[in-house]
Every structure is written in structure tokens, then in C-alpha cells.
Design a protein around this motif. Structure first.
Motif, PDB file in Angstrom:
ATOM      1  N   UNK A 140      58.505-103.321  27.327  1.00 13.21           N
ATOM      2  CA  UNK A 140      57.645-102.821  26.246  1.00 13.21           C
ATOM      3  C   UNK A 140      56.839-101.579  26.629  1.00 13.21           C
ATOM      4  N   UNK A 141      56.593-101.404  27.923  1.00 19.07           N
ATOM      5  CA  UNK A 141      55.813-100.245  28.363  1.00 19.07           C
ATOM      6  C   UNK A 141      56.559 -98.966  27.982  1.00 19.07           C
ATOM      7  N   UNK A 142      55.864 -98.071  27.289  1.00 18.28           N
ATOM      8  CA  UNK A 142      56.486 -96.836  26.831  1.00 18.28           C
ATOM      9  C   UNK A 142      57.098 -96.950  25.451  1.00 18.28           C
ATOM     10  N   UNK A 143      57.219 -98.186  24.924  1.00 16.63           N
ATOM     11  CA  UNK A 143      57.718 -98.391  23.561  1.00 16.63           C
ATOM     12  C   UNK A 143      56.542 -98.316  22.581  1.00 16.63           C
ATOM     13  N   UNK A 144      56.819 -97.863  21.361  1.00 20.83           N
ATOM     14  CA  UNK A 144      55.755 -97.629  20.391  1.00 20.83           C
ATOM     15  C   UNK A 144      55.855 -98.607  19.225  1.00 20.83           C
ATOM     16  N   UNK A 145      54.699 -98.965  18.691  1.00 20.66           N
ATOM     17  CA  UNK A 145      54.616 -99.759  17.463  1.00 20.66           C
ATOM     18  C   UNK A 145      53.516 -99.163  16.602  1.00 20.66           C
ATOM     19  N   UNK A 146      53.724 -99.174  15.297  1.00 21.21           N
ATOM     20  CA  UNK A 146      52.724 -98.655  14.360  1.00 21.21           C
ATOM     21  C   UNK A 146      52.052 -99.832  13.668  1.00 21.21           C
ATOM     22  N   UNK A 147      50.736 -99.912  13.811  1.00 17.18           N
ATOM     23  CA  UNK A 147      49.953-100.970  13.181  1.00 17.18           C
ATOM     24  C   UNK A 147      49.469-100.466  11.837  1.00 17.18           C
ATOM     25  N   UNK A 148      50.042-101.012  10.748  1.00 16.52           N
ATOM     26  CA  UNK A 148      49.651-100.520   9.428  1.00 16.52           C
ATOM     27  C   UNK A 148      49.256-101.633   8.466  1.00 16.52           C
ATOM     28  N   UNK A 208      49.888 -97.048   3.378  1.00 12.24           N
ATOM     29  CA  UNK A 208      51.302 -97.423   3.401  1.00 12.24           C
ATOM     30  C   UNK A 208      52.164 -96.518   2.526  1.00 12.24           C
ATOM     31  N   UNK A 209      51.542 -95.781   1.594  1.00 16.76           N
ATOM     32  CA  UNK A 209      52.332 -94.876   0.751  1.00 16.76           C
ATOM     33  C   UNK A 209      52.867 -93.684   1.532  1.00 16.76           C
ATOM     34  N   UNK A 210      52.243 -93.391   2.680  1.00 20.61           N
ATOM     35  CA  UNK A 210      52.690 -92.267   3.518  1.00 20.61           C
ATOM     36  C   UNK A 210      53.137 -92.743   4.894  1.00 20.61           C
ATOM     37  N   UNK A 211      53.483 -94.034   5.002  1.00 22.21           N
ATOM     38  CA  UNK A 211      53.768 -94.614   6.314  1.00 22.21           C
ATOM     39  C   UNK A 211      54.961 -93.950   7.011  1.00 22.21           C
ATOM     40  N   UNK A 212      55.926 -93.443   6.238  1.00 16.21           N
ATOM     41  CA  UNK A 212      57.084 -92.814   6.888  1.00 16.21           C
ATOM     42  C   UNK A 212      56.680 -91.570   7.680  1.00 16.21           C
ATOM     43  N   UNK A 213      55.573 -90.953   7.293  1.00 15.78           N
ATOM     44  CA  UNK A 213      55.064 -89.807   8.062  1.00 15.78           C
ATOM     45  C   UNK A 213      54.749 -90.225   9.488  1.00 15.78           C
ATOM     46  N   UNK A 214      54.093 -91.368   9.632  1.00 10.10           N
ATOM     47  CA  UNK A 214      53.747 -91.859  10.967  1.00 10.10           C
ATOM     48  C   UNK A 214      54.961 -92.418  11.687  1.00 10.10           C
ATOM     49  N   UNK A 215      55.882 -93.041  10.954  1.00  6.56           N
ATOM     50  CA  UNK A 215      57.112 -93.525  11.581  1.00  6.56           C
ATOM     51  C   UNK A 215      57.853 -92.372  12.256  1.00  6.56           C
ATOM     52  N   UNK A 216      57.933 -91.237  11.547  1.00  2.00           N
ATOM     53  CA  UNK A 216      58.698 -90.109  12.061  1.00  2.00           C
ATOM     54  C   UNK A 216      57.955 -89.372  13.172  1.00  2.00           C
ATOM     55  N   UNK A 244      59.503-101.162  17.355  1.00  2.00           N
ATOM     56  CA  UNK A 244      59.313-102.440  16.684  1.00  2.00           C
ATOM     57  C   UNK A 244      58.459-102.240  15.437  1.00  2.00           C
ATOM     58  N   UNK A 245      58.866-102.867  14.330  1.00  4.80           N
ATOM     59  CA  UNK A 245      58.096-102.798  13.094  1.00  4.80           C
ATOM     60  C   UNK A 245      57.664-104.192  12.676  1.00  4.80           C
ATOM     61  N   UNK A 246      56.426-104.306  12.248  1.00  2.73           N
ATOM     62  CA  UNK A 246      55.929-105.528  11.638  1.00  2.73           C
ATOM     63  C   UNK A 246      55.545-105.187  10.210  1.00  2.73           C
ATOM     64  N   UNK A 247      56.096-105.910   9.249  1.00  2.00           N
ATOM     65  CA  UNK A 247      55.786-105.610   7.858  1.00  2.00           C
ATOM     66  C   UNK A 247      55.853-106.843   6.981  1.00  2.00           C
ATOM     67  N   UNK A 248      55.382-106.702   5.767  1.00  2.00           N
ATOM     68  CA  UNK A 248      55.559-107.735   4.749  1.00  2.00           C
ATOM     69  C   UNK A 248      56.783-107.342   3.924  1.00  2.00           C
ATOM     70  N   UNK A 249      57.363-108.280   3.191  1.00  2.00           N
ATOM     71  CA  UNK A 249      58.597-107.959   2.456  1.00  2.00           C
ATOM     72  C   UNK A 249      58.511-106.706   1.602  1.00  2.00           C
ATOM     73  N   UNK A 250      57.364-106.467   0.964  1.00  2.00           N
ATOM     74  CA  UNK A 250      57.248-105.325   0.058  1.00  2.00           C
ATOM     75  C   UNK A 250      57.467-104.003   0.795  1.00  2.00           C
TER      76      UNK A 250
END
Length: 605
Positions: free
Chosen positions: A225-233, A261-269, A275-281
Motif C-alpha cells: 500500500x505504501x506509495x498507492x493513492x486513495x481519494x477520500x470523498x 462529488x460532482x467534480x470528483x473525476x478531476x481529483x481522480x485524474x 483503490x476507490x471507496x464509494x456508494x452505489x450512486x
């Protein structure tokens, strides 16, 4: 099968907890990047050593406010670096973190401050500060809150400065005094009925959950996991997001925060999460955005996307068969990866290896679509009372359509009434200031979930309905609305679906329309942009679009359980009107009350 246990393959020493693990990491590997936070016009890294040093400095400031071990401290904020920093500092000071959702009303804030007896409140913005001040003014001398600290107003730095007179050894002594039974947090359930209940979660509860999640193959599949990124949203007030945050901190992964969350792809990119944690929506919107982009481009592109989606679903389903995907499906998968899947994955940052979905049920077809294109989403199940995930599908042990097997150290059983009950070190023992609720739901180490379920011979758990939501029609047919509503809301046009029919001659439905999809639908159908849902709720084309979703849902149930009639509501449900919780769970009793006239129209002859 009525009971299934997944044994823990780890032991938890009395002196170990999330705080001690992160401190240990900061000493053994001080240069690991734990966080990436915005600063000025860019982003800066925060090492493990720097994070712990800053948290200790803040903990001294918290102690300087008169906060003693066991005292409660509130955080009311969107997810951001300061949330996690303050949380860690509160725990290091021996105190108890009480999260409040940033969207909470003054009435909800008032109840939590009053019930928890909080001494100190951290808020994100001036708007939050005003809401808390209004509550405190109304409470007068009855309030236990001594100070409100605002993130955006430089309040954290002020608290740090206050701690200069507190001896550095004080926090070390408080950390050393933490035991497994020490209360770490009171997390108020967003309850779909009545006032929220405060779930008392100990340091053992949180530490066990974090270690159990670390032991899953989901985390193992991303390698070191060290060096791997996750976005907390997701909101850190939500028990699942906070549990995963603790897990990633212990593992040494890097986290960044994003609240819009409406602009979350900006942070993803930008961050390229593994690793992503999300709700179904969230995952539904990723799929819808890809489909809409193709549909807007051309009719050919739309057809290619739909063919790619079908191929991904078929490829994934074939993986669950003895033969596996054949040559034709494999070639299709490779072709569509170049044409479609690669673009969807690029929108997610291009490096996502696995994802976790929780909070509510997710469509099996959506899970197959993502798995077929190369990003497996692992659905799990848990509640605040189980400190988040008690079950989860895992790499190599995944059965789509179930919520997986118990996480390590958890036992799940089905009562004689068909209700799921859970035990283990991650399960809370009591509700705060609520012995009646404790006696009702927590008996002999078992927590009664309120959900009906089944356990197959391999230990996979399937949720079949919600105990309190069960509908009994006038004909005596028992109908669980959850599965129907899950299929309905997989349609992007529908934001909410409320199945009704208790004591009625047939099953009916209330639906609300998603604002963004409604705009697209009007444009596609040549309807004036200014037209509202209220204007068009009886429109033949709009009703046909909803009927399509209803027909799909009806295919999953018996004739007696089918939805016979529906009504489109003039507006969406809202948290302000107390119709949904902060995690967007429907308060069924409130909705039925607010829209009683609409329900009556369903059954008029």
C-alpha cells in the motif's frame, strides 16, 4: 446454513490501537507519505512523522481547553485533511470523537450536542459555526460546549498555540493510557425513524475493523500500500469512510480529500487512485457519464457503448461458470477495452485496481459491467453498530448478488425470524445514554441488524429485506421493497423509488426524477428546458421512461409482488424536509406521511 464465522488470523495486543499503530509507523518509516493536501494553488505531501507531530501539537491544544480523557469533542465538516488531523488529535488526547454530517440541520446538531455532552466543537465554515452558535444560544447555560473552532478561520492554528503551555509528555501519557475498552467515538446513526442513536465505539472496535480490512485480499491485491493513492470523498462522519481511512493510515497508503462529488473525476485524474471507496450512486454516475458522453457524440457511439456494456456483463458472468469466458467473449473484451473500457478507466484515474461499495445495495449488472471491463467492485455490508464492514466480497471469494462472507473475526447468524445477527470484536456493546435501545438490539454479544437475510453453504450472505420496511398487502402477500427499489434506482432517470402498498390491494410506487438526467431527457425529447417535473409528470413520454424501469423491476418478482401503478412526484426528496438521512437513506414513514395524498391517488378507482 444459520451461522458462519470467519476466524481472525491476527491477534490484538492490549496496548495496540489505531493511534499506536500510526505512531509506530511514524517512528519506523517517518518519510512515508500519508496525506496529500491542498495548499495555496497546489498540493503538498504530509509524511507520517509530520502528521503525528502536528496531531500531537493539536492534541496539546485540545487538552489546554480543559478536555479530559473521556470527554466528547464534535467535528462538523466535509471530508478534508483537517478532519482526519483533528480526529487523530482528539483520540490522542484520550477524548471521544463525535462526528456530525455537514448537511445536518440545526435540530439534528442540537440533539447530538445535547445528548453527547460535548465540550468542544470543530466546524468547517462560518455557516457551520452560525448553525452551532444558534443551537448554543437556544441552549443557554444548559450547554456543555466551551468553544467552537472553525477550520476556515484559522482556528486549528489557534488551538495549537493554546497548547504551548501543556507539557509534551501529557499526550504521550494519555496515549499510553488508552485500552481496548476506552471509548473512541460516538457515531450517531442517521436513523430512518426517530431520533438518531449514538453508537458507542471503542478503540477495540475501530482497531479490529481496520486490521480485519487489512487482512482482506482486497487490500492485498493492490500490492504494497505504501506509495498507492486513495481519494477520500465520502463524508468522514460515515463509519465506513472513517474505518477505511484508519485502515489506509495503518497500511501507509497516501490519501487526499475531495468533498465535491460532482467534480470528483478531476481529483481522480490528478491523484490516480489505486483503490476507490464509494456508494452505489457514485459508480452509477460513472457509468451514466460514460454512456451520456457516447450518446451525445452519435447514435453509432451510443450503440457501441451499449454493446460494450453487454459484452462486459457477459464476460463477467462467464467468469463465474466452470468454462469461463470463451474465445469470442475474450476477443470482444479486448476490442471494447480499446474502444470503451479504457476511456471509463481513464476517467477514474487510470490506475484503479479495486473498488469497494457500501452504504446500500448495488445493482448486480453494474458490478458485472465494472468487473468485465477490468475494475472489480467488491460489495460489502455492515452498520454503524458493527463499525462498518461485517461482511465483504473479496478477491478470489466474490459472489455477485451477495454481500460476501463475514470479515475476519466476525460471526453472522440468522435468527428463527430470519433476521441477521452479528457478533465479534468489531460489534458495539451499547448505545450512548440509551439503555432501552441497547437492551432491544444488543444481547449476549449479538447485534440484531433489523435486516432479513440468508447464508449459503459457503458462508456468503444475501440481504433479502429490511424488517421495518416489510409491506403486507391486503391479500396477505409479504413484499420486501428493497430489492425492487434497488432495480428501479439503477435507472439513471430515477433518483428515488418508494414502494408502497401496506394494507392495500396491490403494490404501488412513488418515484422522483434525477435533476441532471431530467435535463438530458428533455433535450433528447425536444422538450423546452424550462419545463419542470411538475409540468411533465403526466407526460406520455416521461411516464413511458419510468414504466420501462418498472417493467425491469417487475421481472425480478412474482405476479403478486409486481408494481401495478406509479406516481411521479413533483419534487425530489430532501434532507431539509427530513425525508432522507445524510447518507440518502429514505425515511419511509416520513415520505409516506408527506405524500399521503399521492398514495391515495394510486388506489383511487
Amino acid at each position: 446454513m444459520n451461522t458462519f464465522t470467519t476466524e481472525a488470523d491476527f491477534t490484538l495486543q492490549p496496548e495496540e490501537n489505531v493511534i499506536s499503530d500510526v505512531i509506530g509507523l511514524s517512528e519506523s518509516r517517518p518519510d512515508i507519505i500519508l496525506f496529500n493536501k491542498p495548499e495555496g494553488s497546489g498540493w503538498v505531501d504530509v509524511t507520517a512523522a509530520d502528521f503525528v507531530a502536528e496531531a500531537y501539537e493539536l492534541a496539546r491544544g485540545i487538552a489546554a481547553q480543559g478536555v479530559e480523557p473521556g470527554d466528547r469533542v464534535v467535528i462538523l465538516s466535509e471530508s478534508r485533511y483537517e478532519w482526519t488531523l483533528v480526529d487523530f488529535a482528539i483520540l490522542a488526547a484520550g477524548a471521544v470523537t463525535v462526528p456530525i454530517y455537514p448537511s445536518s440541520s440545526e435540530h439534528q446538531i442540537q440533539w447530538i450536542l445535547e445528548d453527547s455532552g460535548a465540550k468542544l466543537v470543530f466546524v468547517e465554515s462560518a455557516e457551520h459555526a452560525r448553525a452551532v452558535d444558534n443551537v448554543l444560544k437556544a441552549a443557554g447555560e444548559a450547554s456543555s460546549v466551551a468553544r467552537v473552532v472553525t477550520f476556515d478561520g484559522g482556528g486549528v492554528e489557534e488551538i495549537k498555540a493554546d497548547g504551548s503551555g501543556v507539557d509534551k509528555s501529557e499526550i504521550g501519557n494519555r496515549v499510553a493510557a488508552i485500552t481496548h475498552d476506552s471509548l473512541a467515538s460516538i457515531v450517531y446513526t442517521s436513523g430512518t425513524t426517530g431520533r438518531p442513536k449514538g453508537v458507542s465505539l471503542t478503540h477495540l472496535n475501530w482497531y479490529h475493523e481496520a486490521r480485519a480490512l487489512l487482512a482482506t485480499s482486497i487490500v492485498g491485491s493492490i500490492g504494497d500500500p505504501v506509495g498507492k493513492h486513495a481519494v477520500t470523498f465520502l463524508p468522514l462522519a460515515h463509519v465506513l469512510q472513517r474505518a477505511v481511512t484508519f485502515t489506509l493510515m495503518i497500511a501507509g497508503a497516501t490519501q487526499s480529500h475531495w468533498s465535491d462529488t460532482s467534480t470528483i473525476t478531476t481529483e481522480f485524474q490528478r491523484a490516480h487512485p489505486a483503490l476507490l471507496l464509494g456508494v452505489p450512486r457514485v459508480f452509477e454516475k460513472v457509468r451514466s457519464a460514460a454512456y451520456n458522453q457516447a450518446a451525445d457524440s452519435s447514435e453509432v457511439a451510443k450503440k457501441v457503448f451499449l454493446a460494450a456494456e453487454r459484452a462486459a456483463i457477459d464476460y463477467s458472468r462467464a467468469q463465474d461458470t466452470d468454462k469461463g469466458p470463451g474465445l469470442v467473449l475474450t476477443l470482444k473484451n479486448k476490442l471494447f477495452d480499446k474502444l470503451v473500457y479504457s476511456k471509463v478507466k481513464a476517467a477514474m484515474g487510470g490506475e484503479v485496481l479495486v473498488a469497494i461499495s457500501g452504504g446500500s445495495a448495488i445493482s448486480p449488472d453494474l458490478l458485472h459491467f465494472f468487473r468485465g471491463m477490468g475494475v472489480s467492485i467488491y460489495e460489502g455490508y455492515g452498520l454503524t453498530e458493527t463499525t462498518a464492514a461485517a461482511c465483504v466480497n473479496d478477491v478470489g471469494n466474490c459472489r455477485i448478488g451477495t454481500v460476501g462472507r463475514p470479515v475476519r473475526g466476525y460471526t453472522v447468524r440468522v435468527s428463527e425470524e430470519g433476521e441477521l445477527e452479528i457478533a465479534g470484536d468489531g460489534v458495539a456493546k451499547e448505545y450512548w445514554n440509551n439503555p432501552e435501545a441497547t437492551a432491544s438490539s444488543m444481547k449476549d454479544g449479538w447485534f440484531s441488524t433489523g435486516d432479513f437475510g440468508e447464508i449459503d453453504n459457503d458462508g456468503f450472505v444475501r440481504i433479502t429485506g429490511r424488517k421495518k420496511d416489510l409491506i403486507v398487502t391486503a391479500g396477505g402477500k409479504n413484499v420486501s421493497p428493497g430489492p425492487l427499489e434497488e432495480v428501479l434506482t439503477s435507472n439513471a432517470l430515477l433518483s428515488n423509488a418508494i414502494v408502497v402498498g401496506d394494507g392495500r390491494p396491490f403494490v404501488g410506487l412513488l418515484v422522483t426524477i434525477d435533476e441532471d438526467e431530467f435535463k438530458r431527457w428533455k433535450q433528447k425529447n425536444g422538450i423546452a428546458a424550462e419545463k419542470t417535473v411538475a409540468d411533465l409528470r403526466e407526460d406520455v413520454k416521461l411516464r413511458a421512461a419510468v414504466q420501462e424501469a418498472v417493467d425491469k423491476a417487475n421481472q425480478t418478482v412474482s405476479k403478486a409482488e409486481e408494481i401495478k401503478k406509479f406516481r411521479i412526484l413533483e419534487r425530489d426528496l430532501s434532507e431539509e424536509d427530513d425525508e432522507v438521512t445524510p447518507t440518502m437513506k429514505i425515511k419511509r414513514n416520513v415520505v409516506v406521511d408527506h405524500f399521503s395524498a399521492e398514495i391515495e391517488k394510486l388506489y383511487q378507482r
